[in-house]
Each structure stands twice: as structure tokens, then as C-alpha cells.
Enzyme design. Structure first.
Site, mmCIF file in Angstrom:
data_model
loop_
_atom_site.group_PDB
_atom_site.id
_atom_site.type_symbol
_atom_site.label_atom_id
_atom_site.label_comp_id
_atom_site.label_asym_id
_atom_site.label_seq_id
_atom_site.Cartn_x
_atom_site.Cartn_y
_atom_site.Cartn_z
ATOM 1 C CG ASP A 164 3.019 -9.399 6.934
ATOM 2 O OD1 ASP A 164 2.452 -8.426 7.475
ATOM 3 O OD2 ASP A 164 3.548 -9.336 5.819
ATOM 4 C CG ASP B 263 8.789 -13.301 6.943
ATOM 5 O OD1 ASP B 263 7.569 -13.383 7.162
ATOM 6 O OD2 ASP B 263 9.344 -12.251 6.592
#
Length: 404
Positions: free
Chosen positions: A185, A122
Site C-alpha cells: 500500500d 498512510d
């Protein structure tokens, strides 16, 4: 080499079914720019109201009774969405207060790099909407340096044999359950690497991002154009080990937010790599999404989850609106799906603005966001949902400097 790794990207994409765009998107939308402009103004007003509250902290990932609590920037994956909201508000209004708020937050992103709290894929989310957005809008070299530091750390999560970036967990623990695990993601984390190649003239960052995007096509996207949330490969041989879910209903279900990450991320990969096959794949994934989304254009949190209770995810709809809009820019102009995707994006934004925005008692923007429904975290605001809602409104009403 494994068969999946030797097949061309075009061949991999051709093996995915195309559900087709539902007929309901053939009719031009009656959602007007004026309506969306009013919604954007209201959203920016709410962002402005929150500047003092989140001056030296960040909204939590999701709200409690539609009110965000506060967190610092020493963990989690969502803090940059608040910074991104400030930059969007600055881009639209030119008001110095929004820029001042965003630039003040950049110091905490630098500190996070310094203190080593970066063991995650992330980094793309965290530093695209903070450092890269800042650099794009201000041309400040300090922010460029911060973003490149983050990109270097993301590169360290790459496994060459399966050609993927590991999402979670330490890279040096052979017994970690997340070793060799990629997730849907990650497609939205790749722009950090693509940007880094442009910023440094070093192609290696983009080569790793392109490799991961290809692995996504080979493993995350199923033959029917639905998606796994996560997929694991052997890091030594590249052998595919299978798909699982972490936030969806079941391993073989289709988590709607993961589907939208792949739509948007695939469209962006098409732009950065110049490979139209990524746009073709993203379109098939979009068609699956549009075939299964609810009548008001806001999906269930998982397309295969029980409907008692009926849990929606407004954040998935907001991501979809941005991804569909990006697809209209990456597909050939003459592609007959382009008008339908434009309609779908605008209809989605219109539905969110009309029926899913919060009232005055909330400090968030969108209700009915679903973070972890299996942990009873749903029917709340989500900070990434708020971000993509505003990005979608900016895309629909303004000339936008794309942060991704």
C-alpha cells in the site's frame, strides 16, 4: 551492501517474469463514453445526497449492510477518500457546495497534525486527497503548508539501511513486530513526498520516495510478478527478513488489492522519477493481475484464496482501472500494451457500473468490496473503492487534474 541493494533498478525489473497481457484485451471495448458518463453523473448525485450526512464527520472505512456509519478524523487511514470524492465532484461540476464541503473537512486534517495522530505511512493517503488535492484545485497556500507538514512526518518513518518507509508502529521501539516492515500500500503514499519536493525545491523528499519505490521492486514484487502484502528488513543492516501477509489469505498468496496498489503506485513512480523501469515493472504486475482476474474484470479478494464462499473485491478493480489508465500514460505511446491496458481499464469500469453499483437503500457507490474477509468484512461498500471508482470514471470521461 547487500546484493539486492547494489543491483540496478533495471536489473531488478528484468528479473521479474512477464506473464503477458491476456488475448481477451486485444479486442477494442464496446463500453462507451456515454455509458461511463451516465455512471459518473449517478455517482456525483449520490455524493451530493451525502453532503449533509457527512458535513462534520466522515464515512466509516466500510459499510454495514451497504450503509456507511460515521467516524471522526482522529484515527484510521480512510477519511480522506470522502474528501477526495468531494473534490472530484467539484472538479467535474464546478458546484460550490462540493468545494465548501471539502474545505470544511480540511480543518480536521489540520487538527489531526496538531494532536499527533499521525504515526503511520498512510499520511500519504490522508493528505494527498485532502491538502494536495485542495491545493491543486484552489492554489490556496494554507493547504500547501498542511501537506508539507504531513510530508515532514512521513519522512520521519524512513530507514536508511534498507531504504524503506516503515508502514506501521512506533519508530523508537526495537521490539515492535512492525519494525522495518514495508507494505504494498505504501506505493500510493509516495506521491505526498514527490509532490513535497516539487513544492519546496527540496530534493530530499523525492529521494526518500524513490528509495522506497526501489525497495518495493527489490522485495515486495516476487519473481513471477505477484506481490507480497508486507515485507520486513533489518533496519540496521538492510538484510531482507521475509514477506508476510496482513490482509491476504496467506503469506505466499497474492492479495489482489495489494497487487493493484503496486500497479498504480509503480506507474506514478515512473512519472515522478523519470525511470521507465518503474513503468515496466508496473506493467508486469498488471499482466499478472489481468491474467488472474475473473471474467467480469472484478477479482477475488485474494487470487489464491478458497472460492467457497467466492469473495470479490470491487475496490481492487477500481484501483486497477485507475492504475491501468495511468500506465497508458507512462508507457511509450508505441508500446503494444497501451491499447490493451486502455481496454482493460474501460472494461473494468463498465463492469463495475453495470453490475456492482448499489441501489437506493445504500449511501455508498460500489458493493462487493472486501476490507477484512478473514474478519467477515466483505460484500460491503468501501470508501476507497468508491473513491477510485469515481476517479476512474473521471479519467475515462474528462480532463482530470491528477491528485496523486
Amino acid at each position: 551492501m547487500l546484493e539486492a541493494m547494489t543491483r540496478t533498478l533495471t536489473t531488478l525489473v528484468s528479473g521479474v517474469a512477464d506473464p503477458g497481457v491476456p488475448d481477451r484485451y486485444d479486442t477494442p471495448t464496446d463500453v462507451t463514453k456515454a455509458e461511463l458518463d451516465r455512471a459518473l453523473t449517478a455517482a456525483i448525485d449520490r455524493i451530493g445526497d451525502n453532503l449533509d450526512t457527512f458535513s462534520d464527520c466522515f464515512p466509516a472505512a466500510s459499510s454495514d449492510d451497504l450503509v456507511y456509519g460515521t467516524v471522526d478524523n482522529m484515527g484510521g487511514w480512510t477519511t480522506s477518500f470522502w474528501t477526495g470524492l468531494c473534490w472530484l465532484a467539484y472538479e467535474v461540476t464546478g458546484e460550490a457546495r462540493f468545494r465548501k464541503a471539502a474545505e470544511a473537512q480540511l480543518k480536521t486534517f489540520e487538527r489531526r497534525l496538531d494532536e499527533g495522530l499521525v504515526d503511520t505511512h498512510d499520511l500519504g493517503f490522508l493528505y494527498t486527497l485532502s491538502a494536495i488535492a485542495s491545493h491543486r484545485l484552489t492554489d490556496n497556500e494554507q493547504y500547501r503548508t498542511v501537506a508539507i507538514r504531513a510530508a515532514d512526518l512521513l519522512v520521519d518513518r524512513y530507514w536508511e539501511a534498507p531504504g524503506l518507509l516503515q508502514a506501521w508502529g512506533p519508530m523508537d521501539d526495537p521490539d515492535d513486530e512492525n519494525r522495518g516492515r514495508m507494505i504494498a500500500d505504501t506505493m500510493m503514499n509516495l506521491p505526498l513526498l514527490f509532490w513535497a519536493s516539487e513544492a519546496t525545491d527540496d530534493p530530499s523528499y523525492a529521494e526518500i520516495a524513490a528509495s522506497h519505490a526501489r525497495a518495493n521492486v527489490a522485495h515486495i514484487v516476487r519473481d513471477d510478478a505477484s506481490t507480497f502484502h508486507t515485507f520486513t528488513c533489518d533496519v540496521e543492516t538492510g538484510e531482507p527478513l521475509g514477506g508476510e501477509t496482513a490482509q491476504g489469505h496467506a503469506d505466499d498468496s497474492c492479495w489482489s488489492r495489494g497487487q493493484t496498489w503496486v500497479i498504480y503506485g509503480g506507474a506514478l513512480a515512473a512519472d515522478y522519477t523519470g525511470e521507465g523501469a518503474h513503468a515496466s515493472l508496473a506493467a508486469k504486475v498488471a499482466d499478472y493481475y489481468l491474467t488472474h482476474v475473473e471474467d467480469d474484470h472484478v477479482p477475488l479478494w485474494d487470487f489464491d484464496a478458497p472460492t467457497d464462499p467466492e469473495i470479490r473485491d470491487s475496490s481492487a478493480a477500481a484501483i486497477a482501472a485507475c492504475g491501468l489508465d495511468e500506465l497508458t500514460r507512462q508507457l511509450p505511446t508505441a508500446d503494444e500494451r497501451v491499447p490493451a491496458y486502455r481496454t482493460a481499464a474501460l472494461e473494468t469500469l463498465g463492469s463495475l457500473a453495470a453490475d456492482y453499483t448499489t441501489g437506493e437503500d445504500s449511501n455508498g457507490l460500489l458493493k462487493a468490496g472486501a476490507y477484512h474477509p478473514t474478519d467477515d468484512d466483505y460484500d460491503e461498500c468501501t470508501i476507497w473503492g468508491d473513491y477510485f471508482y469515481v476517479e476512474g470514471l473521471v479519467r475515462a470521461t474528462r480532463q482530470h487534474t491528477r491528485f496523486w
